[in-house]
Design a protein around this motif. Structure first.
Motif, PDB file in Angstrom:
ATOM      1  N   PRO A 172       4.616 -12.273  -7.801  1.00  0.00           N
ATOM      2  CA  PRO A 172       3.814 -12.796  -7.305  1.00  0.00           C
ATOM      3  C   PRO A 172       5.123 -13.308  -5.746  1.00  0.00           C
ATOM      4  N   SER A 173       4.253 -14.002  -4.660  1.00  0.00           N
ATOM      5  CA  SER A 173       5.044 -13.730  -4.052  1.00  0.00           C
ATOM      6  C   SER A 173       6.928 -14.277  -4.163  1.00  0.00           C
ATOM      7  N   ALA A 174       7.868 -13.408  -3.305  1.00  0.00           N
ATOM      8  CA  ALA A 174       9.052 -13.159  -3.538  1.00  0.00           C
ATOM      9  C   ALA A 174      10.427 -14.263  -3.623  1.00  0.00           C
TER      10      ALA A 174
ATOM     11  N   HIS B  38      -9.696 -24.456 -11.143  1.00  0.00           N
ATOM     12  CA  HIS B  38     -10.162 -23.454 -11.613  1.00  0.00           C
ATOM     13  C   HIS B  38      -8.687 -21.961 -11.705  1.00  0.00           C
ATOM     14  N   SER B  39      -7.969 -21.979 -10.320  1.00  0.00           N
ATOM     15  CA  SER B  39      -6.824 -21.328  -9.930  1.00  0.00           C
ATOM     16  C   SER B  39      -5.601 -22.164 -10.725  1.00  0.00           C
ATOM     17  N   PRO B  40      -4.579 -22.042 -11.679  1.00  0.00           N
ATOM     18  CA  PRO B  40      -4.015 -22.815 -11.756  1.00  0.00           C
ATOM     19  C   PRO B  40      -2.552 -23.040 -10.570  1.00  0.00           C
ATOM     20  N   GLY B  41      -2.657 -21.841  -9.867  1.00  0.00           N
ATOM     21  CA  GLY B  41      -1.887 -21.868  -8.710  1.00  0.00           C
ATOM     22  C   GLY B  41      -2.225 -23.118  -7.833  1.00  0.00           C
ATOM     23  N   MET B  42      -3.391 -23.443  -7.857  1.00  0.00           N
ATOM     24  CA  MET B  42      -3.811 -24.238  -6.816  1.00  0.00           C
ATOM     25  C   MET B  42      -4.026 -25.490  -6.948  1.00  0.00           C
TER      26      MET B  42
ATOM     27  N   VAL C 278      -1.667  -8.733 -11.228  1.00  0.00           N
ATOM     28  CA  VAL C 278      -1.327  -7.443 -11.294  1.00  0.00           C
ATOM     29  C   VAL C 278      -1.431  -6.644 -10.248  1.00  0.00           C
ATOM     30  N   HIS C 279      -0.418  -5.873  -9.872  1.00  0.00           N
ATOM     31  CA  HIS C 279      -1.123  -4.889  -8.817  1.00  0.00           C
ATOM     32  C   HIS C 279      -0.916  -3.395  -9.278  1.00  0.00           C
ATOM     33  N   LEU C 280      -1.620  -2.636  -8.530  1.00  0.00           N
ATOM     34  CA  LEU C 280      -1.779  -1.583  -9.158  1.00  0.00           C
ATOM     35  C   LEU C 280      -1.976  -0.641  -7.341  1.00  0.00           C
TER      36      LEU C 280
ATOM     37  N   GLU D 272       1.269  -5.689   2.368  1.00  0.00           N
ATOM     38  CA  GLU D 272       1.082  -6.045   4.120  1.00  0.00           C
ATOM     39  C   GLU D 272       1.295  -7.753   3.857  1.00  0.00           C
ATOM     40  N   THR D 273       0.737  -8.529   2.949  1.00  0.00           N
ATOM     41  CA  THR D 273       0.595  -9.792   3.062  1.00  0.00           C
ATOM     42  C   THR D 273       2.043 -10.414   3.458  1.00  0.00           C
ATOM     43  N   VAL D 274       2.849 -10.197   1.719  1.00  0.00           N
ATOM     44  CA  VAL D 274       3.664 -11.410   1.905  1.00  0.00           C
ATOM     45  C   VAL D 274       4.641 -10.218   1.215  1.00  0.00           C
TER      46      VAL D 274
ATOM     47  N   LEU E 173     -10.633 -18.664  -4.286  1.00  0.00           N
ATOM     48  CA  LEU E 173     -10.144 -19.907  -5.238  1.00  0.00           C
ATOM     49  C   LEU E 173      -8.921 -19.317  -3.777  1.00  0.00           C
ATOM     50  N   ARG E 174      -8.730 -18.820  -2.741  1.00  0.00           N
ATOM     51  CA  ARG E 174      -7.546 -18.642  -2.118  1.00  0.00           C
ATOM     52  C   ARG E 174      -7.535 -18.247  -0.923  1.00  0.00           C
ATOM     53  N   PRO E 175      -7.946 -18.448  -0.225  1.00  0.00           N
ATOM     54  CA  PRO E 175      -8.653 -17.760   1.791  1.00  0.00           C
ATOM     55  C   PRO E 175      -7.595 -17.154   2.435  1.00  0.00           C
TER      56      PRO E 175
ATOM     57  N   GLU F 257      -0.341 -14.500   2.255  1.00  0.00           N
ATOM     58  CA  GLU F 257      -0.861 -14.325   1.335  1.00  0.00           C
ATOM     59  C   GLU F 257      -2.384 -13.913   0.386  1.00  0.00           C
ATOM     60  N   SER F 258      -2.513 -12.890  -0.219  1.00  0.00           N
ATOM     61  CA  SER F 258      -4.520 -12.387   0.297  1.00  0.00           C
ATOM     62  C   SER F 258      -5.555 -13.125  -0.779  1.00  0.00           C
ATOM     63  N   THR F 259      -6.670 -12.976   0.012  1.00  0.00           N
ATOM     64  CA  THR F 259      -7.175 -14.031  -0.463  1.00  0.00           C
ATOM     65  C   THR F 259      -8.024 -13.732  -2.234  1.00  0.00           C
TER      66      THR F 259
ATOM     67  N   ASP G  60       2.913 -22.024 -16.526  1.00  0.00           N
ATOM     68  CA  ASP G  60       0.840 -21.994 -16.398  1.00  0.00           C
ATOM     69  C   ASP G  60       0.281 -21.607 -14.840  1.00  0.00           C
ATOM     70  N   ASN G  61       1.193 -20.685 -14.530  1.00  0.00           N
ATOM     71  CA  ASN G  61       0.928 -20.711 -13.171  1.00  0.00           C
ATOM     72  C   ASN G  61       0.400 -18.815 -13.176  1.00  0.00           C
ATOM     73  N   PRO G  62      -0.462 -18.151 -13.455  1.00  0.00           N
ATOM     74  CA  PRO G  62      -0.812 -16.530 -13.673  1.00  0.00           C
ATOM     75  C   PRO G  62      -0.197 -16.071 -12.660  1.00  0.00           C
TER      76      PRO G  62
ATOM     77  N   GLY H  41      11.201 -20.037 -10.712  1.00  0.00           N
ATOM     78  CA  GLY H  41      11.750 -21.030 -11.258  1.00  0.00           C
ATOM     79  C   GLY H  41      10.299 -21.842 -11.004  1.00  0.00           C
ATOM     80  N   ARG H  42       9.353 -20.621 -11.664  1.00  0.00           N
ATOM     81  CA  ARG H  42       7.652 -20.879 -11.725  1.00  0.00           C
ATOM     82  C   ARG H  42       7.134 -21.413 -12.831  1.00  0.00           C
ATOM     83  N   PRO H  43       6.750 -22.505 -13.040  1.00  0.00           N
ATOM     84  CA  PRO H  43       5.494 -23.327 -14.062  1.00  0.00           C
ATOM     85  C   PRO H  43       5.225 -21.802 -14.562  1.00  0.00           C
TER      86      PRO H  43
ATOM     87  N   VAL I  64      -6.255  -8.784  -9.614  1.00  0.00           N
ATOM     88  CA  VAL I  64      -5.314  -7.589  -9.605  1.00  0.00           C
ATOM     89  C   VAL I  64      -5.585  -6.692  -8.049  1.00  0.00           C
ATOM     90  N   ARG I  65      -5.106  -6.655  -7.981  1.00  0.00           N
ATOM     91  CA  ARG I  65      -4.638  -6.138  -6.360  1.00  0.00           C
ATOM     92  C   ARG I  65      -3.643  -4.354  -6.322  1.00  0.00           C
ATOM     93  N   VAL I  66      -4.391  -4.141  -4.884  1.00  0.00           N
ATOM     94  CA  VAL I  66      -4.125  -2.722  -4.502  1.00  0.00           C
ATOM     95  C   VAL I  66      -4.241  -3.077  -3.675  1.00  0.00           C
TER      96      VAL I  66
HETATM   97  O1  TXA Z   1      -0.120 -11.284  -1.510  1.00  0.00           O
HETATM   98  C1  TXA Z   1       0.070 -11.378  -1.959  1.00  0.00           C
HETATM   99  O2  TXA Z   1      -1.645 -12.099  -3.431  1.00  0.00           O
HETATM  100  C2  TXA Z   1       1.435 -11.768  -3.181  1.00  0.00           C
HETATM  101  C3  TXA Z   1       1.265 -10.993  -2.980  1.00  0.00           C
HETATM  102  C4  TXA Z   1       2.881 -10.509  -3.192  1.00  0.00           C
HETATM  103  O3  TXA Z   1       0.813  -9.628  -3.555  1.00  0.00           O
HETATM  104  N1  TXA Z   1       1.448 -12.446  -4.217  1.00  0.00           N
HETATM  105  C5  TXA Z   1       1.351 -13.690  -3.923  1.00  0.00           C
HETATM  106  O4  TXA Z   1       1.545 -13.739  -5.447  1.00  0.00           O
HETATM  107  O5  TXA Z   1       0.840 -14.709  -3.837  1.00  0.00           O
HETATM  108  P1  TXA Z   1       1.409 -16.048  -6.176  1.00  0.00           P
HETATM  109  O6  TXA Z   1       1.660 -15.852  -7.643  1.00  0.00           O
HETATM  110  O7  TXA Z   1       2.415 -15.932  -5.658  1.00  0.00           O
HETATM  111  O8  TXA Z   1       0.303 -16.299  -6.072  1.00  0.00           O
HETATM  112  C6  TXA Z   1      -0.884 -15.840  -7.238  1.00  0.00           C
HETATM  113  C7  TXA Z   1      -2.122 -16.685  -7.080  1.00  0.00           C
HETATM  114  C8  TXA Z   1      -2.118 -17.575  -7.746  1.00  0.00           C
HETATM  115  O9  TXA Z   1      -2.401 -19.066  -7.092  1.00  0.00           O
HETATM  116  C9  TXA Z   1      -2.173 -18.243  -9.002  1.00  0.00           C
HETATM  117  O10 TXA Z   1      -2.631 -19.085  -9.639  1.00  0.00           O
HETATM  118  C10 TXA Z   1      -3.509 -17.086  -8.714  1.00  0.00           C
HETATM  119  O11 TXA Z   1      -3.727 -16.849  -7.915  1.00  0.00           O
HETATM  120  N2  TXA Z   1      -3.942 -16.136 -10.170  1.00  0.00           N
HETATM  121  C11 TXA Z   1      -3.347 -15.221 -10.125  1.00  0.00           C
HETATM  122  N3  TXA Z   1      -4.036 -14.963 -11.879  1.00  0.00           N
HETATM  123  C12 TXA Z   1      -5.421 -15.918 -11.393  1.00  0.00           C
HETATM  124  C13 TXA Z   1      -6.148 -16.035 -12.883  1.00  0.00           C
HETATM  125  N4  TXA Z   1      -6.497 -14.736 -13.670  1.00  0.00           N
HETATM  126  N5  TXA Z   1      -7.068 -17.021 -12.738  1.00  0.00           N
HETATM  127  C14 TXA Z   1      -6.571 -17.327 -11.642  1.00  0.00           C
HETATM  128  N6  TXA Z   1      -5.876 -17.516 -10.717  1.00  0.00           N
HETATM  129  C15 TXA Z   1      -5.068 -16.887 -10.660  1.00  0.00           C
END
Ligand code: TXA
Ligand code: MG
Length: 348
Positions: A144-146, A225-229, A68-70, A36-38, A196-198, A182-184, A63-65, A59-61, A122-124
């Motif tokens: 992750p996002s595709a 805190h969130s490596p993705g940031m 996990v989808h359930l 429902e997000t991306v 960590l992400r609005p 993407e999800s909060t 160190d960016n976690p 091509g994702r680094p 974790v995301r459902v």
């Molecule tokens: O809506 C979404 O969340 C989409 C769909 C596909 O579910 N997924 C998504 O995944 O946006 P991605 O990988 O593009 O973004 C995940 C974010 C990244 O910023 C990552 O650093 C953070 O979530 N993240 C994941 N696991 C983490 C953890 N254990 N601690 C801190 N941040 C985490």
């Protein structure tokens, strides 16, 4: 790589596509699926080999976690220990839905998924076909996002096909109305919980049920805190200028600069007043959810048009407006403030 492509809106192939996708996942392959997000790029979260393919395809680094989808909220305890009280309250109210909660991870989740952290996101998803896909796989799905890393998250079929055709084993397409961001992401490992992400589920929504703070965006390169940031995200090819001013000042600023090689993302209240070649509507300023649903698609459309600069208006920084601004500012080369725009007159 040859990519199998299935349209889930075609009832005749839906079942076959789902079984085939589950088969691919159970054979350690990677599959793009709608949420429902991306769109997400999924693999068996318990397989180091499969998850490795996600990082390679994007091509994702490393160190960016990954999240996990359930398919069911009741499965959270299979991947996380210590489901805190706040996490349970959030899960009860907002899951399934566009929210990811960070919890201490169980050891079944390999380090490659959590990028070595002791926590797991974790995301459902609420999209029926997403949960159907995960349920049929019978395993937790790391996704992750595709998009190719650094590109806007894909919200439409054309986007996933552009990025993942030839990189994933299969793509499941379903273009229904999307949230578009993407999800909060909420860190529930400590109190108060921290955004960590609005996203669509806002600070205001969460404040009603738990004690919550917002992680201030850190500077690129600092320990996050969130490596993705720490990564510069959502970057279209054009130079992005966010005009963080009231609609009248922003309109004036854009009008003074825009050329036929540029694009403007503007609220409807100002749209008719901006006479330029590429003008995209962000809807009414009172409805930032519309703007949020379009942002990434507009970035990609601007790439296709080959525009040089994208000027974007900025909604108030509350509710989903905060999520829009978070993505826009991350993409921005420049953020213009109200005080930078001198002599701004009321729109007449
Ligand atoms: O809506 C979404 O969340 C989409 C769909 C596909 O579910 N997924 C998504 O995944 O946006 P991605 O990988 O593009 O973004 C995940 C974010 C990244 O910023 C990552 O650093 C953070 O979530 N993240 C994941 N696991 C983490 C953890 N254990 N601690 C801190 N941040 C985490
Ligand atoms: Mg992403």
């Amino acid at each position: 790589m040859f990519t199998e492509i299935y349209d889930l809106n075609d009832d005749k192939i839906y079942d076959f596509a789902m079984s085939r996708a589950a088969e691919i996942i159970n054979g350690d392959g990677i599959v793009v699926f709608p949420t429902e997000t991306v769109y997400g790029l999924g693999a068996n979260a318990l397989s180091v080999q499969a998850v490795g393919k996600i990082f390679k395809a994007k091509g994702r680094p490393s160190d960016n976690p990954l999240i996990v989808h359930l398919s069911d909220v009741n499965e959270i305890e299979s991947v996380a220990c210590e489901v805190t009280q706040s996490a349970s309250i959030i899960a009860k109210k907002f899951m399934p839905g566009p929210i990811t909660i960070i919890l201490k991870k169980k050891s079944v989740i390999p380090d490659v998924v959590s990028a070595g952290l002791d926590s797991v996101g974790v995301r459902v998803p609420s999209l029926q076909s997403a949960r159907d896909f995960i349920g049929r796989c019978g395993v937790a799905i790391a996704a992750p996002s595709a998009n190719i890393s650094g590109r806007p998250s894909p919200t439409l079929s054309a986007h996933v096909l552009a990025d993942m055709n030839g990189r994933a084993d299969a793509i499941l397409l379903e273009d229904n109305a999307r949230i578009g961001l993407e999800s909060t992401v909420v860190d529930c490992t400590s109190e108060p919980v921290r955004i960590l992400r609005p996203g669509l589920i806002s600070f205001e929504d969460l404040s009603e049920i738990v004690d919550v703070i917002i992680q201030d965006d850190i500077k690129i390169g600092q320990a996050p805190h969130s490596p993705g940031m720490k990564y510069r995200h959502y970057k279209p090819k054009a130079k992005v200028i966010a005009v963080n001013a009231d609609i009248f000042a922003a309109r004036r600023y854009i009008l003074e600069r825009i050329t036929d090689s540029d694009a403007a993302l503007v609220f409807d209240e100002a749209k008719d007043k901006i006479d330029a070649k590429h003008v995209f509507s962000l809807g009414q300023i009172s409805d930032p959810q519309y703007a949020a649903s379009k942002l990434f698609a507009y970035f990609r459309a601007c790439d296709e048009l080959g525009v040089r600069m994208i000027y974007s208006m900025v909604p108030p920084n509350t509710g989903v407006g905060r999520a829009f601004n978070n993505r826009l500012f991350k993409a921005a080369d420049e953020i213009v403030k109200q005080s930078d725009i001198i002599d701004c007159e009321e729109l007449t």
